[in-house]
Write a protein that holds these residues in place. Structure first.
Motif, PDB file in Angstrom:
ATOM      1  N   ALA A 208      38.274  32.347  43.920  1.00 23.93           N
ATOM      2  CA  ALA A 208      37.820  33.613  44.503  1.00 23.93           C
ATOM      3  C   ALA A 208      38.975  34.612  44.557  1.00 23.93           C
ATOM      4  N   THR A 209      40.188  34.105  44.828  1.00 27.17           N
ATOM      5  CA  THR A 209      41.347  35.007  44.875  1.00 27.17           C
ATOM      6  C   THR A 209      41.623  35.588  43.495  1.00 27.17           C
ATOM      7  N   VAL A 210      41.495  34.762  42.453  1.00 26.15           N
ATOM      8  CA  VAL A 210      41.679  35.271  41.095  1.00 26.15           C
ATOM      9  C   VAL A 210      40.673  36.390  40.822  1.00 26.15           C
ATOM     10  N   SER A 211      39.411  36.160  41.247  1.00 26.61           N
ATOM     11  CA  SER A 211      38.377  37.161  41.031  1.00 26.61           C
ATOM     12  C   SER A 211      38.717  38.443  41.788  1.00 26.61           C
ATOM     13  N   ARG A 212      39.202  38.280  43.039  1.00 29.10           N
ATOM     14  CA  ARG A 212      39.557  39.461  43.834  1.00 29.10           C
ATOM     15  C   ARG A 212      40.673  40.256  43.168  1.00 29.10           C
ATOM     16  N   VAL A 213      41.645  39.571  42.609  1.00 27.63           N
ATOM     17  CA  VAL A 213      42.736  40.272  41.921  1.00 27.63           C
ATOM     18  C   VAL A 213      42.187  41.055  40.728  1.00 27.63           C
ATOM     19  N   LEU A 214      41.264  40.408  39.985  1.00 29.68           N
ATOM     20  CA  LEU A 214      40.654  41.090  38.834  1.00 29.68           C
ATOM     21  C   LEU A 214      39.956  42.375  39.246  1.00 29.68           C
ATOM     22  N   HIS A 215      39.362  42.346  40.467  1.00 29.95           N
ATOM     23  CA  HIS A 215      38.598  43.509  40.928  1.00 29.95           C
ATOM     24  C   HIS A 215      39.450  44.427  41.811  1.00 29.95           C
ATOM     25  N   ASP A 216      40.793  44.208  41.822  1.00 31.41           N
ATOM     26  CA  ASP A 216      41.686  45.044  42.640  1.00 31.41           C
ATOM     27  C   ASP A 216      41.272  45.072  44.099  1.00 31.41           C
ATOM     28  N   HIS A 217      40.773  43.966  44.621  1.00 33.81           N
ATOM     29  CA  HIS A 217      40.321  43.960  45.999  1.00 33.81           C
ATOM     30  C   HIS A 217      41.520  44.026  46.946  1.00 33.81           C
TER      31      HIS A 217
ATOM     32  N   ASP B 110      51.799  38.790  47.710  1.00 30.70           N
ATOM     33  CA  ASP B 110      52.402  37.596  47.116  1.00 30.70           C
ATOM     34  C   ASP B 110      51.430  36.905  46.151  1.00 30.70           C
ATOM     35  N   ALA B 111      50.188  36.690  46.633  1.00 29.92           N
ATOM     36  CA  ALA B 111      49.179  36.035  45.797  1.00 29.92           C
ATOM     37  C   ALA B 111      48.872  36.888  44.575  1.00 29.92           C
ATOM     38  N   ARG B 112      48.748  38.196  44.789  1.00 29.20           N
ATOM     39  CA  ARG B 112      48.446  39.095  43.684  1.00 29.20           C
ATOM     40  C   ARG B 112      49.512  38.971  42.598  1.00 29.20           C
ATOM     41  N   ARG B 113      50.790  38.963  43.039  1.00 23.62           N
ATOM     42  CA  ARG B 113      51.895  38.876  42.078  1.00 23.62           C
ATOM     43  C   ARG B 113      51.822  37.573  41.300  1.00 23.62           C
ATOM     44  N   LYS B 114      51.569  36.492  42.036  1.00 24.29           N
ATOM     45  CA  LYS B 114      51.521  35.187  41.373  1.00 24.29           C
ATOM     46  C   LYS B 114      50.407  35.139  40.330  1.00 24.29           C
ATOM     47  N   VAL B 115      49.219  35.635  40.714  1.00 19.35           N
ATOM     48  CA  VAL B 115      48.071  35.606  39.799  1.00 19.35           C
ATOM     49  C   VAL B 115      48.355  36.461  38.567  1.00 19.35           C
ATOM     50  N   ARG B 116      48.891  37.647  38.812  1.00 24.35           N
ATOM     51  CA  ARG B 116      49.152  38.545  37.680  1.00 24.35           C
ATOM     52  C   ARG B 116      50.194  37.929  36.724  1.00 24.35           C
ATOM     53  N   ARG B 117      51.201  37.243  37.302  1.00 25.44           N
ATOM     54  CA  ARG B 117      52.232  36.639  36.451  1.00 25.44           C
ATOM     55  C   ARG B 117      51.608  35.548  35.581  1.00 25.44           C
ATOM     56  N   VAL B 118      50.790  34.679  36.197  1.00 27.46           N
ATOM     57  CA  VAL B 118      50.140  33.618  35.423  1.00 27.46           C
ATOM     58  C   VAL B 118      49.244  34.215  34.339  1.00 27.46           C
ATOM     59  N   MET B 119      48.507  35.280  34.711  1.00 31.29           N
ATOM     60  CA  MET B 119      47.630  35.920  33.709  1.00 31.29           C
ATOM     61  C   MET B 119      48.444  36.423  32.523  1.00 31.29           C
ATOM     62  N   ALA B 120      49.580  37.051  32.819  1.00 27.39           N
ATOM     63  CA  ALA B 120      50.420  37.599  31.749  1.00 27.39           C
ATOM     64  C   ALA B 120      50.991  36.474  30.890  1.00 27.39           C
ATOM     65  N   GLU B 121      51.472  35.413  31.543  1.00 28.49           N
ATOM     66  CA  GLU B 121      52.102  34.312  30.810  1.00 28.49           C
ATOM     67  C   GLU B 121      51.108  33.578  29.919  1.00 28.49           C
ATOM     68  N   THR B 122      49.864  33.436  30.440  1.00 27.09           N
ATOM     69  CA  THR B 122      48.892  32.644  29.679  1.00 27.09           C
ATOM     70  C   THR B 122      48.041  33.503  28.758  1.00 27.09           C
ATOM     71  N   GLY B 123      48.180  34.807  28.856  1.00 27.06           N
ATOM     72  CA  GLY B 123      47.352  35.685  28.027  1.00 27.06           C
ATOM     73  C   GLY B 123      45.902  35.681  28.458  1.00 27.06           C
ATOM     74  N   TYR B 124      45.686  35.408  29.755  1.00 24.55           N
ATOM     75  CA  TYR B 124      44.311  35.335  30.269  1.00 24.55           C
ATOM     76  C   TYR B 124      43.570  36.660  30.085  1.00 24.55           C
ATOM     77  N   GLN B 125      42.306  36.573  29.676  1.00 20.93           N
ATOM     78  CA  GLN B 125      41.404  37.733  29.648  1.00 20.93           C
ATOM     79  C   GLN B 125      40.116  37.337  30.349  1.00 20.93           C
ATOM     80  N   PRO B 126      39.546  38.265  31.116  1.00 18.22           N
ATOM     81  CA  PRO B 126      38.254  37.928  31.750  1.00 18.22           C
ATOM     82  C   PRO B 126      37.283  37.428  30.695  1.00 18.22           C
ATOM     83  N   ASN B 127      36.441  36.461  31.089  1.00 20.66           N
ATOM     84  CA  ASN B 127      35.581  35.769  30.126  1.00 20.66           C
ATOM     85  C   ASN B 127      34.748  36.665  29.230  1.00 20.66           C
TER      86      ASN B 127
END
Lengths: 334, 334
Positions: free
Chosen positions: B16-25, B31-48
């Motif tokens: 749910a936190t990942v989803s909230r970050v995606l929606h700029d909630h 701290d959580a936002r930074r961590k999620v964004r870093r993982v997204m950048a490192e893994t090349g994550y794109q919303p499904n």
């Protein structure tokens, strides 16, 4: 990022041919297909829609959740919301809250396939609504609202509109009133029932339990509720119904019982759907300003998408009594 | 390709936190936002959604083009088509063919935002329809059809249904027949008008021009057409209307003229929309098997998406007369 137009130019074909290749259409020569595919591969071309969605984190698509399309109120709401969204260059995915619709809407939010959701049938018990808000998805409720829910909401003053109906009956001397009530989980029906009760109390009209029946918001529900009220004692001289659709059912039940409208019984509905004005009905009703509500809902959603952190707003519109044949066309009070 | 679940695991937060970050909630810690964004950048994550659309060249979304949502036939068609699409795991983008809707549908085809289009209001003159087919987009026509157009089409036998109405009038001895006709560019209305004329000719009923009026497919159009027929000569004893909606208008015009249904005039509509069965109307009508038509249209579209080169198919369903009060409930012939 390369466009379809540039792909066409580089491949020496028309843009329509590029589009046909994208859709695997048979009527493209093998030669043209090969050229287009090669240019696409070399330039890293991606069809606009998905690529733009990934680049901008915006899809340009909004989800709309509706209920019971057999009640003409919802198609009308879909029509005005669709027109507002279209004018803003946005697309509309439609989900029916019956069946798997709400679950599919939630999946779309999770997958970032829509920028936000418009709920027209919200209840406090709606799990997908709660989860969409929990996920931080832009959500606007329109028509039905849920008190204290942290999202933008647009409705009209159903309580005041129903109270005005009671005041109108009282001013016309129609004192034996009855209520075809709606379900308590829908804010519209709840507010209308409460407003009519308050209007009766405030204008010295008695509304005994024997003249109240829950009829839902459908034609058949209204017909059955009216029949129960008629079976329970002397016929009322005036009936207020939770919406136009249930009022049409009540009119059928009154006709079944040999009662004449408006001579014996007056009837008032709610919504002013187009067919309320038809000769067969001539239904007096309370009008919600649907076009204004739709425009406000779409603009609140767009503002929410652009600025997720802004304060939540609740906008409420006023309603107006529209007098027709089922109350003898008498404008005793406006 | 990395999923939201894996991003959540790597970032040590909930999905749910990942989803909230995606929606700029707002309710996510910095701290959580930074961590999620870093993982997204490192893994090349794109919303499904967008990523899957690019990967598979399929969006899972179908466009539906409708008309005049105030005629309950279309909401009913939207409902059954939506249910079929939902059951197949497909989403539905809805466009109104009035206004910018058809143009927007075409843009969506060009941008690959939908896998195909379902047209419910096709006419031979529809430019977006012709261009969609020219682009090789999967297109299915349902309800209205266009002869010789190279796409899959689903309709019902409107000609035979209307001819059956004429035969029914003739068998009951209602010989002074009238026709509230629809527009000639809609195949449904054209086939019904031609079928009724053929049925009259085949059963020895005269249908003079003075008892034919073009009324469109709306309530107001039907009412005006019926009024013109009544003004033009002696009242007919039986009227066939291009659809139920125009038949409701014709009933209003007959009531305005002091004529009783069914004593003086019999009336038959077309479609069997739910309100045809209401007590206020009790409309005899011809029923199209909408659910079957919707299921067939969705399955043809899915087959077309899967196999663009396959031969075009046209599937036609039979229609049935549903007898009610406006023809005195008389089953003189089925």
């Amino acid at each position: 990022m390369v466009t379809a137009r540039e792909v066409a130019k580089l491949a020496g074909v028309s843009q329509a041919t590029v589009s046909r290749v994208l859709h695997d259409h048979a009527s493209v020569s093998e030669d043209a297909r090969r050229k287009v595919r090669r240019v696409m591969a070399e330039t890293g071309y991606q069809p606009n829609g998905a690529a733009r969605a990934m680049r901008t984190n915006r899809t340009g698509t909004v989800g709309l959740i509706v209920d019971d399309m057999t009640n003409p109120f919802y198609p009308e709401l879909v029509r005005v919301l669709g027109a507002e969204l279209g004018a803003a260059g946005l697309r509309m995915i439609l989900w029916d809250s019956a069946g798997p619709g709400e679950r599919a809407a939630l999946d779309a939010i999770d997958q970032r396939l829509v920028d936000g959701l418009l709920f027209t049938t919200a209840t406090a018990a709606s799990v997908p609504l709660a989860r969409a808000i929990d996920r931080g998805a832009p959500v606007v409720l329109v028509n039905r609202t849920v008190p204290d829910l942290a999202c933008d909401q647009v409705d009209s003053d159903n309580h005041a509109g129903a109270a005005a109906a009671a005041r109108y009956f009282a001013a016309a001397g129609r004192r034996e009133v009855a209520l075809v009530d709606g379900p308590r989980d829908a804010s519209t029906a709840r507010d209308r029932g409460a407003g009519f009760r308050a209007g009766c109390a405030g204008n010295g009209l008695e509304l005994p339990e024997s003249r109240i029946a829950g009829g839902g918001l459908s034609h058949d529900g209204g017909r059955a509720a009216m029949a129960r009220i008629l079976a329970g004692g002397p016929a009322p001289s005036a009936v207020f119904c939770a919406n136009d659709f249930s009022a049409f059912g009540a009119l059928d039940a009154l006709a079944d019982a040999g009662l004449r409208v408006p001579e014996d019984v007056w009837v008032i509905g709610y919504d002013d759907i187009p067919m309320a004005a038809w000769g067969a009905f001539g239904l007096t009703t309370v009008r919600q300003p649907l076009a204004d509500m739709a425009a406000t809902a779409v603009s609140l959603l767009r503002e929410r998408v652009a600025e997720p952190g802004r304060a939540v707003r609740h906008q409420r519109f006023r309603n107006d009594l529209v007098v027709r044949r089922t109350t003898n066309g008498q404008e005793v009070l406006r």
